[in-house]
Design a protein around this motif. Structure first.
Motif, PDB file in Angstrom:
ATOM      1  N   ALA A 137      -5.338   6.323   6.086  1.00 42.37           N
ATOM      2  CA  ALA A 137      -4.463   6.414   7.260  1.00 42.37           C
ATOM      3  C   ALA A 137      -3.009   6.157   6.865  1.00 42.37           C
ATOM      4  CB  ALA A 137      -4.907   5.418   8.333  1.00 42.37           C
ATOM      5  N   ILE A 138      -2.802   5.141   6.010  1.00 44.10           N
ATOM      6  CA  ILE A 138      -1.443   4.845   5.538  1.00 44.10           C
ATOM      7  C   ILE A 138      -0.867   6.054   4.802  1.00 44.10           C
ATOM      8  CG2 ILE A 138      -0.172   3.508   3.793  1.00 44.10           C
ATOM      9  CD1 ILE A 138      -0.519   1.933   6.252  1.00 44.10           C
ATOM     10  N   SER A 139      -1.676   6.615   3.906  1.00 46.47           N
ATOM     11  CA  SER A 139      -1.198   7.724   3.087  1.00 46.47           C
ATOM     12  C   SER A 139      -0.795   8.915   3.954  1.00 46.47           C
ATOM     13  CB  SER A 139      -2.293   8.112   2.099  1.00 46.47           C
ATOM     14  OG  SER A 139      -1.864   9.136   1.250  1.00 46.47           O
ATOM     15  N   SER A 181      -0.217   8.889   7.354  1.00 46.91           N
ATOM     16  CA  SER A 181       0.836   8.556   8.312  1.00 46.91           C
ATOM     17  C   SER A 181       2.196   8.450   7.622  1.00 46.91           C
ATOM     18  CB  SER A 181       0.567   7.217   9.002  1.00 46.91           C
ATOM     19  OG  SER A 181      -0.756   7.107   9.398  1.00 46.91           O
ATOM     20  N   TRP A 182       2.182   8.007   6.373  1.00 44.76           N
ATOM     21  CA  TRP A 182       3.457   7.806   5.678  1.00 44.76           C
ATOM     22  C   TRP A 182       4.164   9.145   5.449  1.00 44.76           C
ATOM     23  CZ3 TRP A 182       7.031   4.583   5.537  1.00 44.76           C
ATOM     24  CH2 TRP A 182       7.981   4.538   4.520  1.00 44.76           C
ATOM     25  N   SER A 183       3.391  10.185   5.129  1.00 44.92           N
ATOM     26  CA  SER A 183       4.004  11.507   4.988  1.00 44.92           C
ATOM     27  C   SER A 183       4.698  11.912   6.279  1.00 44.92           C
ATOM     28  CB  SER A 183       2.942  12.555   4.631  1.00 44.92           C
ATOM     29  OG  SER A 183       2.526  12.400   3.300  1.00 44.92           O
ATOM     30  N   LYS A 219       0.587   9.208  -5.985  1.00 43.07           N
ATOM     31  CA  LYS A 219       0.901  10.622  -5.778  1.00 43.07           C
ATOM     32  C   LYS A 219       1.675  11.204  -6.962  1.00 43.07           C
ATOM     33  CE  LYS A 219       0.597  11.921  -1.017  1.00 43.07           C
ATOM     34  NZ  LYS A 219      -0.332  10.842  -0.662  1.00 43.07           N
ATOM     35  N   ASP A 249       0.808   4.088  -2.757  1.00 42.79           N
ATOM     36  CA  ASP A 249       0.561   5.484  -2.409  1.00 42.79           C
ATOM     37  C   ASP A 249       1.586   6.406  -3.078  1.00 42.79           C
ATOM     38  OD1 ASP A 249      -0.717   7.607  -0.880  1.00 42.79           O
ATOM     39  OD2 ASP A 249       1.144   7.644   0.267  1.00 42.79           O
ATOM     40  N   SER A 250       2.872   6.005  -3.054  1.00 44.69           N
ATOM     41  CA  SER A 250       3.904   6.812  -3.715  1.00 44.69           C
ATOM     42  C   SER A 250       3.633   6.922  -5.211  1.00 44.69           C
ATOM     43  CB  SER A 250       5.294   6.184  -3.515  1.00 44.69           C
ATOM     44  OG  SER A 250       5.672   6.245  -2.167  1.00 44.69           O
ATOM     45  N   ALA A 299       5.608   9.907   8.800  1.00 45.75           N
ATOM     46  CA  ALA A 299       6.679   8.976   9.156  1.00 45.75           C
ATOM     47  C   ALA A 299       7.925   9.225   8.316  1.00 45.75           C
ATOM     48  CB  ALA A 299       6.199   7.539   8.976  1.00 45.75           C
ATOM     49  N   TYR A 344      -8.381   2.736   5.992  1.00 45.22           N
ATOM     50  CA  TYR A 344      -7.025   2.253   6.231  1.00 45.22           C
ATOM     51  C   TYR A 344      -6.041   2.837   5.218  1.00 45.22           C
ATOM     52  CZ  TYR A 344      -2.935  -0.582   6.983  1.00 45.22           C
ATOM     53  OH  TYR A 344      -1.640  -0.971   7.227  1.00 45.22           O
ATOM     54  N   MET A 358       0.835  -1.210   0.000  1.00 49.57           N
ATOM     55  CA  MET A 358       0.000   0.000   0.000  1.00 49.57           C
ATOM     56  C   MET A 358       0.869   1.261   0.000  1.00 49.57           C
ATOM     57  SD  MET A 358      -3.398  -0.471   2.229  1.00 49.57           S
ATOM     58  CE  MET A 358      -4.633  -1.714   1.869  1.00 49.57           C
TER      59      MET A 358
END
Lengths: 248, 248
Positions: free
Chosen positions: A223-225, A227-229, A187, A183-184, A231, A220, A179
């Motif tokens: 949230a990943i998208s 949170s990843w920024s 984007k 997401d990368s 993190a 979900y 995921m």
């Protein structure tokens, strides 16, 4: 464009594909690019496609026709003894479909009708296998040195796969990793788009362990998208600082 | 291939380029792709090149010839009143160089001798500017909506730039960010290679603030490369866990 990832783990196979097709930026649609056939307890075979939509739909139609009525079923995917033979057969259909279209229209050599396929699955008594099939009909198989295969827009999402993959990882972690990779890519390339199709195949299950469509409002994935920024920024700031005065 | 990044910050400009050129995988060399000219206190102009080496060297030779003996200096980079005019002039030289090579050899239309250029710099009394010049001789300028420009193998290193950039960041953080972007690219594409050239240009300095060649044994780059793997893994594990049971 398209983005599809297939991954081999100790525990089995994880597959994800997007669903956006486009002909120019002003003609986009949603089409499924992941297809699965199974004989419960005996085999499961999944295919993901990238490339010209008419070509990939023709290939899937030819494959599905062969798995319809038993009396028509000769050399169908559900009868073949090995995943290797399945790959050979799909490669043959893919090559013939491309060649026939290009011949009839006098467009040979332009590569307009080209496509690639990821093939994943397991047949009882053998290991889970993961192949990438080229437009020419030949193919390569993933190994534990190169344990995942990408097709379509592969570059944006590759660095995190290279760093994050571990053959012992859980299915949940593998889904999370893929995921992040999607997401990368989403984007950076407008021609890869939600919804996404997810399939998890447990070793020796011969049936989907987990199957899901991830829509644009999926909590979900959102949230990943997000949170990843955060993190990534934290990871970046945890790196040693550059100094203009450091020794050359 | 090549990878070059130019970035505009509030504080000035940061540029980095690799040095690998290749013709096939069995013919690789190191060539400088970053070139800088300055009139201390008045202007500084940097150029980074990607594409056919004969083309880019010819363009640089033409530019440097014009900046040699004062009596030959007509319309030279060091005399032009604005960065816009510098971009127009470099675009003209680039287009003519490509066109003349392709005409003479009867290879027009094959795109073999094509090249792209990043132009960065500042002239006294005006803002720092950053341009990307296309093989056709036209160009675009970076703005604060799209504050960095990449040429060559741009995809692997783009996601971290998109997430990490901040116009207020320090030069040290910008160098760190660009190094992470290069590290991801180096890990994925063999035709991008060390050493790297780094140039930092402070706003209203009109001289290089910091200039360095990063060799393959560079301790800071090694530290970034190693720490980034760790930091990415930690970032990944900090994300919320996927569960097969979550609500659809």
């Amino acid at each position: 464009m398209t983005y599809c990832v297939g991954m081999v783990l100790d525990k089995g196979l994880v597959l994800m594909s997007d669903t956006r097709t486009n002909s120019g930026v002003d003609n986009i649609s949603v089409f499924r690019k992941m297809f699965t056939w199974s004989v419960p307890g005996e085999r499961i075979i999944s295919v993901m496609t990238a490339g010209n939509l008419a070509t990939t739909q023709a290939v899937i139609s030819l494959l599905e026709e062969r798995s319809k009525a038993p009396e028509d079923r000769q050399n169908g995917l559900l009868d073949m003894p090995t995943m290797f033979q399945v790959a050979v057969e799909i490669g043959k259909i893919l090559r013939e479909t491309i060649a026939s279209t290009q011949d009839d229209n006098g467009t040979r050599g332009k590569g307009r009708f080209t496509a690639s396929i990821i093939l994943a699955g397991q047949i009882n008594g053998m290991e889970p296998r993961l192949f990438m099939i080229y437009p020419e009909g030949n193919f390569i198989e993933a190994s534990f040195d190169t344990p995942f295969i990408q097709i379509g827009e592969t570059k944006y999402g590759r660095p995190i796969l290279l760093r994050g993959y571990d053959r012992n990882m859980s299915f949940e972690d593998a889904v999370k990793l893929i995921m992040v990779s999607f997401d990368s890519t989403l984007k950076a390339n407008l021609s890869v788009g939600l919804p996404l199709d997810l399939m998890v195949i447990g070793r020796d299950d011969f049936a989907p362990l987990h199957e899901r469509r991830i829509e644009s409002s999926d909590p979900y994935f959102d949230a990943i998208s997000n949170s990843w920024s955060e993190a990534l920024r934290a990871a970046f700031h945890s790196l040693p600082d550059y100094s203009f005065d450091q020794p050359k």
